[in-house]
Write a protein that holds these residues in place. Sequence first.
Motif, mmCIF file in Angstrom:
data_model
loop_
_atom_site.group_PDB
_atom_site.id
_atom_site.type_symbol
_atom_site.label_atom_id
_atom_site.label_comp_id
_atom_site.label_asym_id
_atom_site.label_seq_id
_atom_site.Cartn_x
_atom_site.Cartn_y
_atom_site.Cartn_z
ATOM 1 N N ALA A 212 0.826 -1.219 0.000
ATOM 2 C CA ALA A 212 0.000 0.000 0.000
ATOM 3 C C ALA A 212 0.856 1.263 0.000
ATOM 4 O O ALA A 212 0.422 2.327 0.423
ATOM 5 C CB ALA A 212 -0.980 0.030 1.159
ATOM 6 N N HIS A 213 2.106 1.133 -0.471
ATOM 7 C CA HIS A 213 2.826 2.333 -0.872
ATOM 8 C C HIS A 213 2.214 2.745 -2.199
ATOM 9 O O HIS A 213 1.386 2.023 -2.754
ATOM 10 C CB HIS A 213 4.315 2.021 -1.045
ATOM 11 C CG HIS A 213 4.576 0.802 -1.885
ATOM 12 N ND1 HIS A 213 4.319 0.745 -3.238
ATOM 13 C CD2 HIS A 213 5.037 -0.425 -1.550
ATOM 14 C CE1 HIS A 213 4.619 -0.460 -3.705
ATOM 15 N NE2 HIS A 213 5.056 -1.191 -2.692
ATOM 16 N N THR B 238 6.719 6.019 -0.568
ATOM 17 C CA THR B 238 6.678 5.149 0.603
ATOM 18 C C THR B 238 6.596 5.931 1.899
ATOM 19 O O THR B 238 6.514 5.336 2.975
ATOM 20 C CB THR B 238 7.925 4.246 0.660
ATOM 21 O OG1 THR B 238 9.091 5.083 0.725
ATOM 22 C CG2 THR B 238 8.008 3.374 -0.569
ATOM 23 N N HIS C 153 1.395 8.129 6.239
ATOM 24 C CA HIS C 153 1.738 6.705 6.226
ATOM 25 C C HIS C 153 3.196 6.467 5.895
ATOM 26 O O HIS C 153 3.799 7.180 5.106
ATOM 27 C CB HIS C 153 0.875 5.962 5.206
ATOM 28 C CG HIS C 153 -0.561 5.893 5.605
ATOM 29 N ND1 HIS C 153 -1.538 6.650 4.994
ATOM 30 C CD2 HIS C 153 -1.188 5.200 6.576
ATOM 31 C CE1 HIS C 153 -2.697 6.407 5.571
ATOM 32 N NE2 HIS C 153 -2.516 5.535 6.523
ATOM 33 N N THR C 154 3.732 5.429 6.475
ATOM 34 C CA THR C 154 5.073 4.979 6.145
ATOM 35 C C THR C 154 5.030 3.494 5.826
ATOM 36 O O THR C 154 4.309 2.734 6.463
ATOM 37 C CB THR C 154 6.075 5.239 7.291
ATOM 38 O OG1 THR C 154 7.311 4.627 6.953
ATOM 39 C CG2 THR C 154 5.595 4.676 8.610
ATOM 40 N N SER C 155 5.793 3.110 4.781
ATOM 41 C CA SER C 155 5.815 1.697 4.408
ATOM 42 C C SER C 155 7.009 0.977 4.993
ATOM 43 O O SER C 155 7.262 -0.177 4.674
ATOM 44 C CB SER C 155 5.854 1.571 2.879
ATOM 45 O OG SER C 155 4.725 2.183 2.314
ATOM 46 N N THR D 196 -0.299 4.638 11.331
ATOM 47 C CA THR D 196 0.479 5.312 10.300
ATOM 48 C C THR D 196 1.286 4.338 9.441
ATOM 49 O O THR D 196 2.003 4.750 8.547
ATOM 50 C CB THR D 196 1.437 6.328 10.939
ATOM 51 O OG1 THR D 196 2.087 5.707 12.054
ATOM 52 C CG2 THR D 196 0.683 7.552 11.433
ATOM 53 N N ASN D 197 1.187 3.040 9.723
ATOM 54 C CA ASN D 197 1.870 2.071 8.888
ATOM 55 C C ASN D 197 1.046 1.856 7.631
ATOM 56 O O ASN D 197 -0.161 1.618 7.701
ATOM 57 C CB ASN D 197 2.020 0.761 9.676
ATOM 58 C CG ASN D 197 3.029 -0.173 9.044
ATOM 59 O OD1 ASN D 197 3.049 -0.352 7.830
ATOM 60 N ND2 ASN D 197 3.867 -0.770 9.866
ATOM 61 N N SER D 198 1.686 1.899 6.480
ATOM 62 C CA SER D 198 0.925 1.839 5.230
ATOM 63 C C SER D 198 0.255 0.487 5.037
ATOM 64 O O SER D 198 -0.616 0.352 4.181
ATOM 65 C CB SER D 198 1.813 2.148 4.027
ATOM 66 O OG SER D 198 2.616 1.036 3.708
ATOM 67 N N LYS E 245 -3.315 0.728 4.741
ATOM 68 C CA LYS E 245 -3.969 1.444 3.651
ATOM 69 C C LYS E 245 -4.542 0.465 2.645
ATOM 70 O O LYS E 245 -4.112 -0.684 2.556
ATOM 71 C CB LYS E 245 -2.949 2.353 2.945
ATOM 72 C CG LYS E 245 -2.874 3.736 3.546
ATOM 73 C CD LYS E 245 -1.767 4.547 2.898
ATOM 74 C CE LYS E 245 -2.009 4.805 1.444
ATOM 75 N NZ LYS E 245 -0.767 5.233 0.769
ATOM 76 N N HIS F 142 -3.781 -4.941 -0.912
ATOM 77 C CA HIS F 142 -2.559 -4.265 -1.329
ATOM 78 C C HIS F 142 -2.164 -4.570 -2.767
ATOM 79 O O HIS F 142 -1.223 -3.989 -3.284
ATOM 80 C CB HIS F 142 -1.406 -4.654 -0.396
ATOM 81 C CG HIS F 142 -1.633 -4.203 1.016
ATOM 82 N ND1 HIS F 142 -1.199 -4.915 2.114
ATOM 83 C CD2 HIS F 142 -2.260 -3.128 1.519
ATOM 84 C CE1 HIS F 142 -1.549 -4.276 3.224
ATOM 85 N NE2 HIS F 142 -2.194 -3.200 2.887
#
Lengths: 412, 329, 160
Positions: free
Chosen positions: B34-35, B71, B76-78, C67-69, C72, C118
Amino acid sequence: MYRNKRSMELADVEVWDGNVANSHALRQASVDVVSAYPITPSTGTVEAYASHNANGYVDGEMIMTESEHAAMSGCIGAAAAGARSATATSSQGLALMVETLYQASGMRLPIVLCMINRALAAPLNVNGDHSDMYLANQTGWISIDACTPEESYDLVLCAFRIGEHLDVRLPVIVNQDGFLTSHKAQNVRPLSDDAAYDFVGDYKEVNSMLNFDKPVTHGVQTESDWHFEHKAKQNAAMMASPKVIEEVFEEYAKVSGRKYNMIETYKSEDADIIIVCMGTTYQTAQVACDKMREEGIKAGVVMPRVFRPTQMDKLVETLKNAKAVVCMDRSAPGGQTGLLYNDVTAALFNTPYRPLVSNKIYGLGGRDINIGHLSTIYKEAQAEVEAGKLDGAIQKWIGVRGPELKYYSVEG
Amino acid sequence: MSCSLIGGCTPPQGNKEIKNLKSFSTAAERFEGAHVLCPGCAHSIIVREILNATNDNLVVSASTGCLEVCTAIYPHTSWDCSWIHIGFENSSTAIAGAETANKALRAKGRISADTPEPKFIAFGGDGATYDIGFQWVSGCFERGHDMMYVCLDNEVYANTGGQRSSSTPIGASATTTPAGSHSYGEKQHKKDMLQIMAAHGAPYVAQVAPNKWKDMVKKIQKGFDTKGPVYINAMSACTTEWKFPIHQTIEVSDMATDSLVFPLYEIIDGRELNITYRPKNIVPVRDYLGVQPRFKHLFKPEYEYLIDEWQKRVDKDWDYLQRREESRV
Amino acid sequence: MAKEKVITPEQEAIAKSLYKSTDQFENSIWNMGWDELVPGAACFSFEGEIDHTVVNVNPEDRPNAETNSINKYVGDWRVVKPVWKVDLCIDCQNCWLYCPDTSIISRDKEMVGIDYDHCKGCGICSEVCPTNPKSLVMFDENTKNEDALTQWPEKNTKGE
């Protein structure tokens, strides 16, 4: 406590120039990473520090990078990894690292920059003026000015406390005049190594990349949905910093016997004519001020010790009763009035106080400003007060060989 | 909280033991989905291969560019590891600063000697590495920091729409050196970063490609085991800028390595060169160029000579690599 | 040779559990107040402090921060999607290796499933699948998986 293992025995009074004084402050603060690049006239700070390092007085690391931009980038990487970091630069070096200055303050990293103020090219010039201090004025760094080696030493130690405070977490620049302070050996009464480190204290880590129990991402991208809030939060910290700065200055006074103020004043309480200036000019102006007082002019001098954030309320407080305020800017204005003039008029505009305010551009590239010049300025300002208006223009250039240069005319 | 621990409760350290692809697949991912990288992006494949090759704690940086922008878009952070982005030029120096801080903090006892040493990795695109950040990378290597620098080489400034960089090969159409009636695109040779970094005396430099995963992982692990600065040039086939369909990333990568346009080799201590991949069937350069619309103008009669020149150049370079490897200088 | 491969409900749950919608978090980052803004816009990968190195723990078991992708959803990027025919799969792990979006889930050297939250539908997994017919085939996004499994392409006799 993480002070350097090997301490130096210092005399009660040392004779140091501004660069050497900085180097001792950095040494005593037990900086973890100094990432630096040489440029005149700040090279001396880095060289003296390197000498301390080579002789075993520094437990931290020192890296000599390949440019000033890289020097500040290294400081940022180190600070984000939980290290106390610092560097020194001037002029072109500052200009080269400007991008990283914004990045450091945006990332809220408490780095200390010893800035030895020097003119910006072109033409090329190594001597002292405030162009670099002014260039950095919107970078989000707290900016403090010193007039002597001792002041620079004191303020560098304070800078670590101010920047690292959990309510601030911003990087700090400590300025001093190139050559005039940096290369002039004067008396400095240093703190002992122990007293200095006790004052600065251990580094408080916040979101360190080397804390593997809490991996953190630094330096994200924010777009129109988040950028404004983060910049606002950064600015809020900057605007709240005076409270912390004053507390640090109070505490430092107890340890050293030397009290710094957000704005320094000399005989300004009852002054009719006040010169606002920074750097070594502040000292020369004090001598001129005394001379004028003898001649019957009620002169005074004001110096913003903390240049950024702008101290509007304190400027008003110190200037409100004056009849004339002469703002002296030691930087090529680039087609505007100088920053001190702008700060002062901005502060006074929304108040009922209306002294005559004028702007003098002086001393560029190390051109001397002496008691004679300043006395003339006081006298001319006195004449303007008696005439009830400025003599034709807001901005005058002082000490240029050639025609009298004045801009932004005021008639009637 | 409960967790399923692979390999027991003691944190494993060092390179992951990778006997084959199946054992590699047991790696616990540290680069999350999900980056917003393009579908089919090779950067992501490369980063996953690198991060999955080690069990060590990581401090990672990235230059402004596709990887960084996609990213780490707030909020958000990947990255399931510490990560920093400062700017375009300085991912290398950021990591150098962190690596220096690590040394200082350990020397002072602020980080206990029990904490295993992390690995420091800096990522940068070809724009950041070959061009705007060249001096910074050079400085880090000259100073000898214990770090790995990985250039994700897609031969253009991809993140900003595909402008040329000094990695863009002759004849490629980039937006600032586009092909047109009076131009065949990029006119300058691709800069040879590997030789340049080897000339710094770096203990290890290597060219890798994600499609040859075993070669890549072997080199990455060798790099992690090497003390000092390590330079890895990773071929990153960019579907968006090389303009091939998104599912063909690995195919195009295969053609790049098998045509020897991207030869896979390593240089040790700046001198000793080893070729690490010899394709069974060498693919003609023409075929490699043919699958990428960024080169389609080269197939016009007036520009076709460039394809022949290219093949000659690749042959010459391959010959040079083999002779150098043989002579063991 | 195709073996009798069965996906356990636990394995299936893993692929599904990787995505948590923001509704499940108490303080959704989108409602973040002034005081919650982290200075410097720093983002954390995990909630709170973790007490072991992250390589020991699979992503679904980590205390991923909001906040971890991983939390998402990019499934809406897809136009086509990969469908996995379990009994053709030989667990070679090519698809796991080459997925740019960490969307092929492999546990204990076995393919477990596709993380459709994803997956962007690039199709690389299908390209690199070595079985004949492929174990991963791209279908139109709107095709139901169970329907796709009945429309599977025949074995390719021309090779590749």
